[in-house]
Design an enzyme around this catalytic site. Structure first.
Site, PDB file in Angstrom:
ATOM      1  N   ASN A 172      -7.464   1.553   9.939  1.00 45.01           N
ATOM      2  CA  ASN A 172      -6.170   1.800  10.584  1.00 45.01           C
ATOM      3  C   ASN A 172      -6.415   1.817  12.082  1.00 45.01           C
ATOM      4  O   ASN A 172      -7.247   2.598  12.571  1.00 45.01           O
ATOM      5  CB  ASN A 172      -5.584   3.159  10.173  1.00 45.01           C
ATOM      6  N   GLU A 182      -3.514  -0.225   8.027  1.00 39.91           N
ATOM      7  CA  GLU A 182      -2.369   0.187   8.850  1.00 39.91           C
ATOM      8  C   GLU A 182      -2.512  -0.391  10.248  1.00 39.91           C
ATOM      9  O   GLU A 182      -3.601  -0.362  10.832  1.00 39.91           O
ATOM     10  CB  GLU A 182      -2.287   1.717   9.023  1.00 39.91           C
ATOM     11  N   ARG A 202       0.854  -1.192   0.000  1.00 37.58           N
ATOM     12  CA  ARG A 202       0.000   0.000   0.000  1.00 37.58           C
ATOM     13  C   ARG A 202       0.890   1.241   0.000  1.00 37.58           C
ATOM     14  O   ARG A 202       1.701   1.410   0.921  1.00 37.58           O
ATOM     15  CB  ARG A 202      -0.926  -0.006   1.223  1.00 37.58           C
ATOM     16  N   GLU A 208      -7.545   8.307   6.195  1.00 38.03           N
ATOM     17  CA  GLU A 208      -7.844   8.940   7.479  1.00 38.03           C
ATOM     18  C   GLU A 208      -8.366  10.376   7.365  1.00 38.03           C
ATOM     19  O   GLU A 208      -7.700  11.324   7.827  1.00 38.03           O
ATOM     20  CB  GLU A 208      -6.587   8.924   8.374  1.00 38.03           C
ATOM     21  N   HIS A 234      -3.204  11.028   0.792  1.00 36.04           N
ATOM     22  CA  HIS A 234      -2.670  10.805   2.143  1.00 36.04           C
ATOM     23  C   HIS A 234      -2.083  12.149   2.611  1.00 36.04           C
ATOM     24  O   HIS A 234      -0.886  12.290   2.816  1.00 36.04           O
ATOM     25  CB  HIS A 234      -1.631   9.683   2.119  1.00 36.04           C
ATOM     26  N   TYR A 294      -4.414   1.738  15.967  1.00 38.94           N
ATOM     27  CA  TYR A 294      -3.172   1.765  16.747  1.00 38.94           C
ATOM     28  C   TYR A 294      -3.409   1.603  18.249  1.00 38.94           C
ATOM     29  O   TYR A 294      -2.620   1.005  18.935  1.00 38.94           O
ATOM     30  CB  TYR A 294      -2.418   3.086  16.497  1.00 38.94           C
TER      31      TYR A 294
HETATM   32  O1  IFM Z   1       2.358   7.735  10.040  1.00 43.48           O
HETATM   33  C1  IFM Z   1       0.974   7.722  10.192  1.00 43.48           C
HETATM   34  C2  IFM Z   1       0.293   7.501   8.859  1.00 43.48           C
HETATM   35  O2  IFM Z   1       0.655   8.466   7.925  1.00 43.48           O
HETATM   36  C3  IFM Z   1      -1.203   7.558   9.021  1.00 43.48           C
HETATM   37  N1  IFM Z   1      -1.648   6.703  10.089  1.00 43.48           N
HETATM   38  C4  IFM Z   1      -0.952   6.740  11.338  1.00 43.48           C
HETATM   39  C5  IFM Z   1       0.542   6.621  11.125  1.00 43.48           C
HETATM   40  C6  IFM Z   1       1.284   6.661  12.463  1.00 43.48           C
HETATM   41  O3  IFM Z   1       1.042   7.854  13.123  1.00 43.48           O
END
Ligand code: IFM
Length: 454
Positions: A299, A359, A83, A172, A127, A301
């Site tokens: 995505n 992600e 990606r 995002e 992006h 985290y």
């Molecule tokens: O680096 C970023 C990415 O560009 C978008 N999602 C989160 C990642 C980590 O912060």
């Protein structure tokens, strides 16, 4: 949650997309090469005080010039998908109008190189690097920007539509709209709720206008089209009403502000008191935004333990840290249960036809060391993070969540936006002074996992 012992590639569907992700401004560099125009991130990163150490993406990790060796490394690691994102100002230096063919040529070379090595290209069209020329006229706050986005999509997909397998309109939009226009920590750096909500709607409209263009221009029978959202699993940080309300607002801004329009054709009731007054909806917009998707890119985290709404005009929520929990270098709690819960919640509330994890990964401090005759980077925390999150996704998948791909963030260490180069997310280490690539332990584990070696 520790599902690690059970995890093998063969537990996931055979046609699963496995790889890693990057984004143009974070890796390409070459910011003035071959006719590239200026983006809002060039402006922002060159403004004193906006990024750590004044870092910029001018050179980044020089992927523009090193893409061939980078793709060879992806092949060595065993990816079957990659990606990346396309830089709008590289293709249309002024955002609209004259096409920069040299910019398009770069993406054509990259896509060719991937296909030659059996790696399926997943291209993200936006992006965060809006052409500065469009920002100068109001950017995402104004309706001409989604229209310009559809034109740009047309230019790119006409050229690459016969080869790109996965198309992702936006990455995002929460970050572009809210962090870029309300919090101001990202380009363009505004601090204004009205601006943020206008941007959110116009980003979604851009997605809605781009989708039929992609479908019309794509010439691969197996091509698929979607959007990538940043998510969090929001929970009350204690059992007060205040914390509960803060968790609803967090979930509203980070998840439902985008998922509700995309899957239900309306904005979430939970935010109506804050956002309705600013939404620039015109007739037909919501139908365009809610057109069916082939996949939703997730995505994830961290989860968020919300305590209180601190300042709604800045979308600021007070959160709680968990005693004894592990936190990444971004100060994000490591919480694979949150990932599992989020996936279940998305499946239950929105029923996307298919989910790609576009992600997931972690920043931890890395040290380049001399091993036995070769450089090594031992990153047990990142490795653990990846294994545990694979486990959470596997658990959700076994319970019926239609997950069909996983892209680790990130392939390479890179420019982490306002944090500059101070945070490393790669499974491949980049020695910035020499641009040398060294596969970290996590990358080596991923390679063994992809080879079916457990
Ligand atoms: O680096 C970023 C990415 O560009 C978008 N999602 C989160 C990642 C980590 O912060």
């Amino acid at each position: 949650m520790d599902e690690r012992k059970e995890i093998a590639r063969s537990d996931f569907p055979a046609d699963f997309a496995w790889g890693a992700a990057t984004a143009a401004y974070q890796v390409e560099g070459a910011y003035r090469d071959d006719g590239r125009g200026q983006s809002i991130w060039d402006t922002f990163s060159h403004t004193p005080g906006k990024t750590e150490n004044g870092d910029t993406g001018d050179v980044a990790v020089d992927h523009y010039h090193r893409y061939n060796e980078d793709v060879a490394l992806m092949q060595e690691l065993g990816f079957n998908a990659y990606r990346f994102s396309i830089s709008w100002p590289r293709v249309l230096p002024n955002g609209r109008g004259k096409v920069n063919h040299k910019g398009l040529d770069f993406y054509e070379r990259l896509v060719e190189s991937l296909l030659e090595k059996g790696i399926q290209p997943y291209a993200t069209l936006y992006h965060w690097d809006l052409p500065q020329a469009l920002q100068d006229k109001g950017g995402w706050k104004e309706r001409f920007t989604p229209e310009a986005f559809a034109e740009y999509t047309d230019v790119v997909s006409r050229r690459l539509g016969d080869r790109v397998k996965g198309w992702i309109t936006l990455n995002e939009p929460y970050v572009s709209a809210i962090i870029g226009h309300v919090e101001g920590r990202h380009a363009p750096g505004e601090q204004n709720m009205r601006a943020g909500i206008r941007a959110a709607h116009h980003l979604l409209l851009g997605h809605g206008l781009a989708l039929p263009v992609l479908r019309a221009n794509s010439r691969r029978a197996d091509a698929e089209f979607g959007i990538t959202l940043s998510t969090t699993y929001a929970e009350p940080g204690n059992d007060t009403q205040e914390a509960y309300e803060a968790s609803v607002i967090t979930d509203g801004f980070q998840n439902r502000l985008f998922m509700d329009p995309l899957f239900k054709g309306r904005y979430p009731d939970s935010l109506s008191k804050i956002i309705d007054q600013y939404l620039p909806i015109e007739s037909g917009d919501m139908e365009k935004i809610a057109a069916p998707l082939d996949f939703l890119g997730i995505n994830y985290y961290f989860r968020t333990l919300a305590l209180a709404v601190e300042d709604i005009s800045k979308a600021k929520i007070k959160t709680r840290r968990v005693e004894g929990a592990q936190y990444t270098e971004m100060d994000w709690e490591v919480n694979p249960e949150g990932f599992y819960n989020l996936l279940k919640m998305v499946h239950q509330d929105y029923k996307p036809a298919k989910i790609l994890i576009t992600e997931n990964g972690a920043a931890f401090p890395d040290v380049l060391e001399e091993g036995q005759g070769k450089p090594v980077v031992h990153d047990p925390d990142r490795l653990n993070y990846i294994q545990e999150h694979f486990g959470a996704a596997l658990k959700a998948s076994r319970e019926g969540v239609p997950i069909k791909g996983y892209f680790v963030w990130s392939f390479l260490d890179n420019f982490e936006w306002a944090y500059g180069f101070s945070k490393r997310f790669g499974i491949v280490y980049v020695d910035y002074p020499t641009q040398r690539r060294v596969v970290k332990d996590s990358g080596q584990w991923y390679q063994r996992f992809l080879r079916g070696e457990g």
